[in-house]
Scaffold this active site. Structure first.
Site, mmCIF file in Angstrom:
data_model
loop_
_atom_site.group_PDB
_atom_site.id
_atom_site.type_symbol
_atom_site.label_atom_id
_atom_site.label_comp_id
_atom_site.label_asym_id
_atom_site.label_seq_id
_atom_site.Cartn_x
_atom_site.Cartn_y
_atom_site.Cartn_z
ATOM 1 N N GLU A 160 0.865 -1.190 0.000
ATOM 2 C CA GLU A 160 0.000 0.000 0.000
ATOM 3 C C GLU A 160 0.905 1.246 0.000
ATOM 4 O O GLU A 160 1.946 1.251 0.661
ATOM 5 C CB GLU A 160 -0.832 -0.056 1.303
ATOM 6 C CG GLU A 160 -1.747 1.114 1.571
ATOM 7 C CD GLU A 160 -2.468 0.958 2.936
ATOM 8 O OE1 GLU A 160 -2.070 0.098 3.756
ATOM 9 O OE2 GLU A 160 -3.420 1.716 3.181
ATOM 10 N N LYS A 177 -9.449 2.178 -1.817
ATOM 11 C CA LYS A 177 -9.655 1.497 -0.522
ATOM 12 C C LYS A 177 -11.004 1.859 0.094
ATOM 13 O O LYS A 177 -11.298 3.044 0.313
ATOM 14 C CB LYS A 177 -8.516 1.866 0.424
ATOM 15 C CG LYS A 177 -8.513 1.116 1.754
ATOM 16 C CD LYS A 177 -7.264 1.498 2.553
ATOM 17 C CE LYS A 177 -7.107 0.698 3.828
ATOM 18 N NZ LYS A 177 -5.858 1.055 4.547
ATOM 19 N N CYS A 233 -5.015 -3.465 2.535
ATOM 20 C CA CYS A 233 -4.735 -3.535 3.973
ATOM 21 C C CYS A 233 -5.975 -3.792 4.827
ATOM 22 O O CYS A 233 -6.522 -4.877 4.805
ATOM 23 C CB CYS A 233 -3.972 -2.294 4.416
ATOM 24 S SG CYS A 233 -3.025 -2.615 5.948
ATOM 25 N N VAL A 279 -0.146 -2.452 10.670
ATOM 26 C CA VAL A 279 0.437 -2.048 11.962
ATOM 27 C C VAL A 279 -0.054 -2.950 13.094
ATOM 28 O O VAL A 279 0.616 -3.094 14.106
ATOM 29 C CB VAL A 279 0.154 -0.563 12.281
ATOM 30 C CG1 VAL A 279 0.862 0.341 11.295
ATOM 31 C CG2 VAL A 279 -1.346 -0.252 12.294
ATOM 32 N N MET A 280 -1.235 -3.545 12.947
ATOM 33 C CA MET A 280 -1.732 -4.497 13.951
ATOM 34 C C MET A 280 -1.187 -5.889 13.605
ATOM 35 O O MET A 280 -0.834 -6.153 12.454
ATOM 36 C CB MET A 280 -3.270 -4.518 13.948
ATOM 37 C CG MET A 280 -3.892 -3.188 14.325
ATOM 38 S SD MET A 280 -5.689 -3.298 14.574
ATOM 39 C CE MET A 280 -6.275 -3.658 12.924
HETATM 40 C C1 ACM Z 1 -3.923 -0.118 7.191
HETATM 41 O O1 ACM Z 1 -5.024 -0.287 6.669
HETATM 42 N N1 ACM Z 1 -2.938 0.468 6.533
HETATM 43 C C2 ACM Z 1 -3.655 -0.566 8.558
#
Ligand code: ACM
Length: 264
Positions: free
Chosen positions: A41, A115, A148, A175-176
């Protein structure tokens, strides 16, 4: 066919530098035989923006912008299909967290995805995607695209699978910690291959987890990246496995659905 992820650390707000890095890594995947390569991304811009102005300073139109032009040229030179995430500014100035799909000579720019499920502070800068989930038929495979945090909503992968995707290309800036565990299950429940191309590194205190993942329709982890290195992985996939939705002689992940009971 052979598919790949590129796991990389973009340099924040420096598209030219990121083009060079992406080019080097896509070439590496190509040398190992990859026919479809997925980049992270926002591979061109970095992620942790502070203001809309900052996003605007690096966002471009799709397809009439520098990142699409770069990807089209790279795909043509390397004779490969590429999916990569980028910051999009439309002709009205709206910003989207988007992904582009391009292919070799005769294909060029194929399409884009915006997105749909924005994560956390992305909501301050980007508009939520308005193009729906789309499956791109690239001849050698049908490729669905999500970005993501879309993974957190099982409807994303399900919609792409119901629309005929064999492979879900999943550019990410995770990040998670959950997606590397969850994506093999998304692959299993939809009987598709998934390619999560994640980034590494840290921006303004936000750390990205690496662990890019390719999962099979049987929930096998075919490749997983490290937490902190730039790398590519190339694996062979058997699309007949993704096109067979049967679980046993009496069960089928699509035919056994009971959608009349799935909504309140
Ligand atoms: C994300 O959607 N970049 C965590």
């Amino acid at each position: 066919m052979k598919v790949a992820y590129v796991q990389m650390e973009p340099t924040f707000l420096d598209p030219e530098k990121n083009y060079s890095k992406a080019e080097r890594l896509v070439r590496k995947a190509r040398e190992k035989g990859a026919q479809l390569v997925v980049l992270p991304e926002l591979f061109d811009t970095g992620y942790n923006f502070e203001s809309k102005n900052e996003v605007e300073s690096v966002a471009g139109q799709i397809p009439d912008g520098p990142t699409t032009e770069f990807l089209v040229e790279l795909a043509r030179e390397e004779e490969v299909f590429i999916v990569g995430g980028t910051a999009e500014k439309d002709e009205r100035g709206n910003l989207y967290n988007s992904a582009v799909i391009v292919g070799p000579l005769g294909w060029g720019y194929i399409g884009k995805y915006r997105k749909i499920h924005l994560f956390n502070r992305e909501k301050l800068f980007f508009k939520p995607g308005n193009l729906g989930f789309h499956v791109f038929n690239i001849g050698i495979a049908k490729v669905g695209v999500m970005i993501c945090f879309d993974w957190f909503f099982p409807e994303s992968a399900r919609t792409l699978a119901l629309k005929g995707a064999d492979i879900i290309a999943h550019p990410s800036n995770l990040v998670m910690p959950y997606a590397p565990k969850a994506m093999p299950i998304r692959a299993l429940e939809n009987r598709v291959y998934t390619i999560t191309a994640n980034r590494i590194g840290e921006e303004r205190g936000l750390r990205f987890i690496g662990k890019s993942t390719i999962a099979s329709p049987l929930a096998e982890v075919l490749a997983m990246g490290s937490e902190d290195s730039e790398e590519v992985a190339v694996v062979e996939v058997d699309l007949s496995l993704a096109r067979d939705k049967r679980i046993n002689e009496r069960n089928d992940v699509f035919k056994d659905r009971r959608p009349q009971y799935y909504v309140l």
